[in-house]
Design a protein around this motif. Sequence first.
Motif, PDB file in Angstrom:
ATOM      1  N   LEU A 126       0.626  -1.031   0.102  1.00  0.00           N
ATOM      2  CA  LEU A 126       0.102   0.080  -0.044  1.00  0.00           C
ATOM      3  C   LEU A 126       0.977   1.346   0.052  1.00  0.00           C
ATOM      4  N   ILE A 127       0.556   2.113  -0.828  1.00  0.00           N
ATOM      5  CA  ILE A 127       1.063   3.503  -0.765  1.00  0.00           C
ATOM      6  C   ILE A 127       0.079   4.571  -0.819  1.00  0.00           C
ATOM      7  N   PHE A 128       0.235   5.666   0.017  1.00  0.00           N
ATOM      8  CA  PHE A 128      -0.693   6.712  -0.073  1.00  0.00           C
ATOM      9  C   PHE A 128       0.288   7.971   0.625  1.00  0.00           C
ATOM     10  N   ALA A 129      -0.435   9.017   0.029  1.00  0.00           N
ATOM     11  CA  ALA A 129       0.224  10.353   0.391  1.00  0.00           C
ATOM     12  C   ALA A 129      -0.579  11.333   1.403  1.00  0.00           C
ATOM     13  N   VAL A 130       0.161  12.099   1.928  1.00  0.00           N
ATOM     14  CA  VAL A 130      -0.424  13.170   2.682  1.00  0.00           C
ATOM     15  C   VAL A 130      -1.236  14.240   1.790  1.00  0.00           C
ATOM     16  N   LYS A 131      -2.263  14.577   2.261  1.00  0.00           N
ATOM     17  CA  LYS A 131      -3.133  15.747   1.346  1.00  0.00           C
ATOM     18  C   LYS A 131      -1.986  16.584   0.820  1.00  0.00           C
ATOM     19  N   PHE A 132      -2.281  17.048  -0.506  1.00  0.00           N
ATOM     20  CA  PHE A 132      -1.277  17.811  -1.217  1.00  0.00           C
ATOM     21  C   PHE A 132       0.193  17.506  -1.320  1.00  0.00           C
ATOM     22  N   ARG A 133       0.294  16.102  -0.780  1.00  0.00           N
ATOM     23  CA  ARG A 133       1.604  15.488  -0.560  1.00  0.00           C
ATOM     24  C   ARG A 133       2.679  16.585   0.381  1.00  0.00           C
ATOM     25  N   LYS A 134       2.020  17.197   1.068  1.00  0.00           N
ATOM     26  CA  LYS A 134       2.674  18.028   2.081  1.00  0.00           C
ATOM     27  C   LYS A 134       3.735  17.324   2.880  1.00  0.00           C
ATOM     28  N   ALA A 135       4.965  17.905   3.306  1.00  0.00           N
ATOM     29  CA  ALA A 135       5.909  17.073   4.170  1.00  0.00           C
ATOM     30  C   ALA A 135       5.416  16.972   5.581  1.00  0.00           C
ATOM     31  N   LEU A 136       4.366  16.508   6.141  1.00  0.00           N
ATOM     32  CA  LEU A 136       4.010  16.923   7.535  1.00  0.00           C
ATOM     33  C   LEU A 136       4.417  15.487   8.355  1.00  0.00           C
ATOM     34  N   ILE A 137       4.733  14.590   7.759  1.00  0.00           N
ATOM     35  CA  ILE A 137       5.174  13.398   8.854  1.00  0.00           C
ATOM     36  C   ILE A 137       6.616  13.653   9.351  1.00  0.00           C
ATOM     37  N   ASN A 138       6.560  13.857  10.470  1.00  0.00           N
ATOM     38  CA  ASN A 138       7.790  14.325  11.244  1.00  0.00           C
ATOM     39  C   ASN A 138       8.431  13.313  11.839  1.00  0.00           C
TER      40      ASN A 138
END
Length: 153
Positions: free
Chosen positions: A12-24
Motif C-alpha cells: 500500500l502507498i498513499f500520500a499526505v494531502k497535497f503531498r505536504k511534508a507533514l510526517i515528522n
Amino acid sequence: MANTYTQIHIHLIFAVKFRKALINSTWKERLHQYFTGMIQKNNHKMLQINSMPDHIHMLIGLRPEQALSALVQNIKSETSKWINENNFCEGKFQWQDGFGAFSYAKSQLPNVIRYIINQEEHHRKKTFLEEYKSFLKAFEVDWEEKYIFEDLK
C-alpha cells in the motif's frame, strides 16, 4: 470462513494531502506503531512499514474477510484522527484521497521489504511522484495524470 486458504500480499502507498511534508521524524515511529496496531486489529498482518515526510508505504498480509478499500479508508481515517488529537501537526492533518495497492508473490517479499526499508535512499534519486508513477507503469495500471494526486490550489 472455513476451508478458505489465501496468501495475499499487498504493498500500500498513499500520500499526505497535497503531498505536504507533514510526517515528522519525531513521531513517525509512533505513527508506524499505530498503523501496525490498526492492521492487526482488523486481523491482517503488517509485514513492513516506512514513511517519508509526504507519504507512507506498507506491506501487509491481507485476509479476505475485509475489502481492501474498506481497510484503507478505516486506517486513513483513524490515523488522521489520532495525529490531529495528538497535535503532531500545525493545522489539520489529512491523507490524500485514494491509494496505490500492488500485489506480490511470497517469493518477491524480501525485495519489497528491502525497498520499503530503504525509502530514504530511493528518495535521494527520485521524487515521490516519480516513484508512484513508476509503480503504476510497472504494474500496467491505467491512469490519468489529473487523477493521481490533488494539488494545492
